[in-house]
Design a protein around this motif. Structure first.
Motif, mmCIF file in Angstrom:
data_model
loop_
_atom_site.group_PDB
_atom_site.id
_atom_site.type_symbol
_atom_site.label_atom_id
_atom_site.label_comp_id
_atom_site.label_asym_id
_atom_site.label_seq_id
_atom_site.Cartn_x
_atom_site.Cartn_y
_atom_site.Cartn_z
ATOM 1 N N MET A 234 0.753 -1.388 0.082
ATOM 2 C CA MET A 234 -0.061 0.205 0.091
ATOM 3 C C MET A 234 0.973 1.333 0.137
ATOM 4 O O MET A 234 0.449 2.331 -0.527
ATOM 5 N N GLU A 235 2.035 1.291 0.546
ATOM 6 C CA GLU A 235 3.016 2.435 0.473
ATOM 7 C C GLU A 235 3.147 2.931 -0.989
ATOM 8 O O GLU A 235 3.246 4.222 -0.877
ATOM 9 N N GLY A 236 2.982 2.208 -1.827
ATOM 10 C CA GLY A 236 3.041 2.567 -3.299
ATOM 11 C C GLY A 236 1.804 3.366 -3.845
ATOM 12 O O GLY A 236 1.868 3.772 -5.007
ATOM 13 N N LEU A 237 0.719 3.228 -3.254
ATOM 14 C CA LEU A 237 -0.521 3.710 -3.709
ATOM 15 C C LEU A 237 -0.738 5.036 -3.049
ATOM 16 O O LEU A 237 -2.016 5.496 -3.125
ATOM 17 N N LYS A 238 0.079 5.471 -2.377
ATOM 18 C CA LYS A 238 -0.028 6.869 -1.609
ATOM 19 C C LYS A 238 -0.926 8.019 -2.448
ATOM 20 O O LYS A 238 -1.695 8.630 -2.100
ATOM 21 N N ASP A 239 -0.268 8.292 -3.681
ATOM 22 C CA ASP A 239 -0.898 9.155 -4.319
ATOM 23 C C ASP A 239 -1.782 8.703 -5.684
ATOM 24 O O ASP A 239 -2.152 9.230 -6.894
ATOM 25 N N ARG A 240 -2.457 7.454 -5.357
ATOM 26 C CA ARG A 240 -3.255 6.987 -6.487
ATOM 27 C C ARG A 240 -4.616 6.524 -5.545
ATOM 28 O O ARG A 240 -5.054 5.289 -5.452
ATOM 29 N N PRO A 241 -5.473 7.777 -5.252
ATOM 30 C CA PRO A 241 -6.562 7.337 -4.470
ATOM 31 C C PRO A 241 -7.857 6.116 -5.213
ATOM 32 O O PRO A 241 -8.383 5.361 -4.560
ATOM 33 N N GLU A 242 -7.873 6.255 -6.457
ATOM 34 C CA GLU A 242 -8.692 5.261 -7.096
ATOM 35 C C GLU A 242 -8.394 3.839 -6.911
ATOM 36 O O GLU A 242 -8.994 3.067 -6.615
ATOM 37 N N ALA A 243 -6.996 3.687 -6.992
ATOM 38 C CA ALA A 243 -6.457 2.127 -6.768
ATOM 39 C C ALA A 243 -6.424 1.765 -5.483
ATOM 40 O O ALA A 243 -6.817 0.787 -5.208
ATOM 41 N N ARG A 244 -6.281 2.812 -4.486
ATOM 42 C CA ARG A 244 -6.157 2.415 -3.365
ATOM 43 C C ARG A 244 -7.612 2.161 -2.832
ATOM 44 O O ARG A 244 -7.918 0.964 -1.996
ATOM 45 N N ASN A 245 -8.639 2.580 -3.109
ATOM 46 C CA ASN A 245 -9.950 2.211 -3.112
ATOM 47 C C ASN A 245 -10.373 0.881 -3.369
ATOM 48 O O ASN A 245 -11.003 0.003 -2.422
ATOM 49 N N LEU A 246 -10.186 0.756 -4.547
ATOM 50 C CA LEU A 246 -10.466 -0.821 -5.190
ATOM 51 C C LEU A 246 -9.680 -1.681 -4.415
ATOM 52 O O LEU A 246 -10.248 -2.782 -4.012
ATOM 53 N N VAL A 247 -8.383 -1.464 -4.081
ATOM 54 C CA VAL A 247 -7.874 -2.523 -3.241
ATOM 55 C C VAL A 247 -8.336 -2.663 -1.824
ATOM 56 O O VAL A 247 -8.420 -3.884 -1.355
ATOM 57 N N ASN A 248 -8.628 -1.648 -1.107
ATOM 58 C CA ASN A 248 -9.088 -1.519 0.250
ATOM 59 C C ASN A 248 -10.680 -2.471 0.162
ATOM 60 O O ASN A 248 -11.012 -3.085 0.794
#
Ligand code: TYM
Length: 334
Positions: A234-248
């Motif tokens: 998740m460290e690598g998704l700091k600036d990728r809110p859409e990607a972070r949301n789908l992974v969460n």
């Protein structure tokens, strides 16, 4: 005694955000040492216009969602707010404790009232005092909610503390918010900076608990993302809110940590991730949607469950309300 209280408004279809942020956790909290009390807050819903022809159905639908998500009326109290008059009475008492300025500061009021806030209902402004009443009429010690309710819960704590201070008593507990897990703020599928909400005008922005498998798969396929492959943590998704949301969302649905999910998808793009997410979403939500429609086919049974819940809720709430009135010096003549 530890007591858990939470509520959901029956103001339209429930979303994946309501499920992951609230309903799923409500079910998981049952059977612990705390008593669990869950409420469909119809008095909150009417702070904005509700069609009286539709509201009863929406209230039953919300009840069906609780039941389908695993809230068990044998282990929890499940009821609708307007059937237990202690909520409205306690809300009035709290209207005299809370300050007007506290209410104007609420971001939900600002959002819902919009530019012309003079035209909002008085109930919309006082909404958080009713919410404090819901919680404190049961002297609830913990309240599981999504991130968006944090400010309201802080106000509940302020009301409890001011009441205890003004009247020189230790009557109300200072309630703990339970905002836990990776799905406390599920975001819109169309805009990673907005929360997923039943009131978003775009239906593609959310997954509804009533969506069928095709609709779910299609919404996930069309969800906004970027073109980069997924990183290993998740460290690598700091600036990728859409990607972070789908992974969460994936992690919350499959009861894994987001890092565990990423370990499997490291280096892959959304062409691979989205179909996998759609499959987990459909597999998890399909049984819930099915149980919801089974419950909805027997509205009399839902009403029976809610009526029984109301009786049990009132038995807890009434003595606490009476004690509160006594503390405030309201003359009791019977
Ligand atoms: P409501 O009806 O808007 O939402 C119900 C619950 O769902 C959570 N939630 C979300 N969680 C994660 N991601 C999302 N996108 C998302 N959208 C909604 C909410 O945080 C909430 O936990 N004021 C409350 C209802 C209420 C209440 C209470 C809650 C009335 N009295 C007493 C707790 C205790 C509300 O409008 O929730």
């Amino acid at each position: 005694t530890p007591r858990i209280f939470s509520g959901i408004q029956p103001s339209g279809g429930l979303t994946l955000g309501n499920y992951l942020g609230a309903l799923k956790r409500f079910a998981a909290l049952q059977g612990g040492e705390a008593e669990t009390i869950y409420c469909i807050v119809d008095l909150h819903a009417i702070t904005v216009w509700q069609d009286p022809q539709v509201l009863p159905q929406r209230t039953r639908e919300a009840a069906a969602a609780f039941l389908a998500a695993g809230v068990d009326p044998a282990r929890s109290i499940l009821f609708n707010q307007s059937q237990v008059s202690a909520h409205a009475e306690m809300a009035w008492l709290f209207n005299t404790v809370a300050r007007v300025g506290w209410m104007y500061r609420m971001t939900q009021f600002k959002d819902k009232a919009g530019k012309n806030s003079e035209n909002a209902s008085l109930g919309l402004l006082a909404y958080p005092a009713l919410m404090a009443a819901d919680i404190l009429t049961y002297q609830a010690t913990a309240v599981p909610v999504g991130e968006d309710q944090k400010q309201h819960l802080e106000l509940t704590r302020d009301i409890a503390a001011k009441f205890n201070h003004d009247y020189g008593v230790q009557h109300f507990p200072i309630t703990e918010p339970l905002i836990e897990g990776v799905a406390t703020r599920v975001m819109s599928l169309r805009d990673g900076s907005k929360k997923m909400s039943k009131s978003d005008p775009s239906d593609a922005s959310r997954i509804n608990l009533t969506d069928d498998a095709d609709a779910i798969a299609q919404k996930i396929r069309k969800a906004r993302t970027d073109a980069d492959p997924l990183p290993g943590s998740m460290e690598g998704l700091k600036d990728r809110p859409e990607a972070r949301n789908l992974v969460n969302i994936y992690a919350a649905l499959s009861d894994e940590s987001p890092d565990q999910v990423l370990t499997r998808f490291e280096g892959q793009g959304f062409g691979a991730f989205k179909p996998a997410l759609a499959e987990v979403a459909v597999t998890t939500l399909e049984p819930i949607t099915r149980r919801m429609s089974e419950f909805m086919s027997d509205p009399a049974e839902i009403d029976r469950i809610l009526a029984d819940g109301s009786d049990r809720a009132a038995a807890v709430a009434t003595p606490i309300l009476e004690k509160t009135k006594e503390i405030m010096g309201l003359l009791q003549t019977r």
